[in-house]
Scaffold this active site. Structure first.
Site, PDB file in Angstrom:
ATOM      1  N   GLU A 193       4.594 -34.079 -30.830  1.00 54.12           N
ATOM      2  CA  GLU A 193       3.627 -34.464 -29.791  1.00 54.12           C
ATOM      3  C   GLU A 193       2.902 -33.254 -29.211  1.00 54.12           C
ATOM      4  OE1 GLU A 193       3.087 -37.735 -28.014  1.00 54.12           O
ATOM      5  OE2 GLU A 193       3.868 -38.509 -29.870  1.00 54.12           O
ATOM      6  N   THR A 208      28.897 -22.019  -0.763  1.00 52.61           N
ATOM      7  CA  THR A 208      27.508 -21.608  -0.752  1.00 52.61           C
ATOM      8  C   THR A 208      27.127 -21.167  -2.157  1.00 52.61           C
ATOM      9  OG1 THR A 208      28.063 -19.318  -0.225  1.00 52.61           O
ATOM     10  CG2 THR A 208      27.712 -20.817   1.630  1.00 52.61           C
ATOM     11  N   THR A 215       3.261 -28.771 -29.742  1.00 54.53           N
ATOM     12  CA  THR A 215       4.249 -27.740 -29.452  1.00 54.53           C
ATOM     13  C   THR A 215       4.077 -27.172 -28.040  1.00 54.53           C
ATOM     14  OG1 THR A 215       2.829 -25.970 -30.289  1.00 54.53           O
ATOM     15  CG2 THR A 215       4.284 -27.061 -31.883  1.00 54.53           C
TER      16      THR A 215
END
Length: 404
Positions: free
Chosen positions: A381, A292, A383
């Site tokens: 592209e 688990t 920040t």
């Protein structure tokens, strides 16, 4: 809702994985060390991609374009999986191999995506076999693209460009560069336009190559424009200045490319997680026993958490690309995907180095390289901060002047 990779794209995904494993990984360290040396091994791959595209596979940056909406799910009753989804799925696999090498595959530049997104049919035909870079950033204009001061003025049948561009990916190797410039600085964003400048054009020269923290296989150049003259038809989009639309035309490119950057982040994060699991199992930290979550060792619990974060980033990325393929406005989703995936990649690669200790920090493993490579994905592209600002504006319905 189908969350699996489309069946028709699975062969391309598998091919990309084979390239990552058998082409990129073996030379990854070589070109990380030999920065600015051109990876000649990629020439054959570029030729293969060209052949696939000619056969209709839509497997390159030249196919990253927004659908016009005529084939949207609402308009046609069907959905499509086109060049954008193909691109992000292939990118995820290739960046499992190496981000820097992906960025230096010939004819796969950001400029190619710009031509695809907003170019005229004549421009697309003229530059379809060219490697096109993108020049946006300037010494005084980084994340704020509207602060661009490189100028463009019309002189008869030619545009005359003046200015300096920095951090131009593939700036030396590319056949042409898409240059962002302003027609009138006083008009702000509305006057920003992009121009196609072929390599060898008088007045444009590469003044230096930069040494970098990561993605060293990719050349990063500084370009100077000194009364650089290009034909009048080399402007991407309309030359008219529309203050109501601002510079939405040139920014449209990002709706297609930000999901690709997110895909790069997903790929390198997956590579780090896979390798960390291998190394921790070899060291006896992880076992094959089913446990688990609460009874698992701390390292295993941390890996589970990172995998959940990565899956969220992957699904955001695929959604943004799918929306572009189906003519659905995706600016919000593109920024969400880019912001989430880049942050996840930064955290995941660094955490995997930490979990693997001295082995993860050493040069005999690629984990330390992936940690360095991933940082740029949260910077270029747009920040992380810029993406969060865009998201806030979209969600709150605020303009750039209302929310800065």
């Amino acid at each position: 809702m189908n969350l699996e990779n489309p069946k028709k794209l699975r062969p391309i995904v598998e091919q990309a994985r084979l390239v990552a494993e058998n082409v990129f990984r073996p030379i990854s360290r070589k070109y990380d060390t030999a920065e600015h040396a051109y990876p000649k091994e990629l020439d054959m791959l570029a030729a293969l991609l060209d052949g696939m595209n000619e056969g209709g596979a839509r497997a390159s940056a030249s196919h990253l374009s927004q659908d016009d909406g005529s084939s949207s799910p609402e308009a046609s009753g069907t959905t499509r999986n086109g060049g954008n989804l193909t691109g992000v799925l292939g990118t995820m696999e290739l960046c499992w191999g190496d981000v820097g090498l992906l960025l230096t595959i010939p004819r796969q530049g950001l400029g190619n995506a710009a031509v695809s997104a907003v170019g005229t049919p004549e421009q697309k035909e003229k530059f379809k076999k060219s490697w096109v870079a993108m020049a946006i950033t300037e010494p005084g204009a980084g994340s704020d693209s509207a602060a661009i001061r490189t100028s463009a003025r019309l002189d008869g049948d030619e545009w005359v460009l003046r200015g300096e561009k920095i951090f131009v990916t593939a700036g030396e190797r590319a056949d042409a560069v898409v240059v962002w410039a302003t027609l009138d600085p006083a008009l702000g964003r509305a006057a920003i336009k992009s121009f196609l400048v072929p390599k060898g054009t008088p007045g444009m020269r590469v003044v230096r190559l930069d040494k970098k923290l990561g993605i060293r296989a990719s050349d990063t150049a500084t370009i100077e424009l000194d009364d650089c003259r290009i034909p009048k038809e080399n402007i991407l989009g309309s030359p008219e200045i529309d203050t109501k639309k601002s510079f939405a035309g040139v920014m449209k490119t990002f709706d297609n490319t930000r999901p690709v950057v997110a895909a790069m982040a997903v790929g390198v994060a997956r590579a780090a997680l896979d390798r960390a699991r291998e190394l921790l199992k070899r060291a006896g930290v992880l076992t094959r026993e089913e446990r688990t979550f609460t009874r698992a060792p701390a390292a295993e619990s941390e890996l589970h958490r990172l995998e959940a974060e990565l899956e969220a980033a992957r699904l955001l990325t695929m959604k943004a690309a799918w929306m572009a393929d189906n003519g659905i406005p995706n600016s919000l989703e593109a920024s969400m995907a880019k912001a989430k995936a880049a942050r996840v990649a930064n955290e995941t690669t660094l955490k995997c180095v930490e979990l693997c200790g001295t082995v993860g920090y050493a040069e005999q493993e690629l984990l330390e390289k992936w940690a360095r490579d991933s940082k740029i994905l949260d910077i270029f592209e747009g920040t992380q901060q810029i993406q969060m600002l865009i998201i806030a504006r979209r969600l709150l319905g605020k303009s750039s002047t209302e929310l800065r």
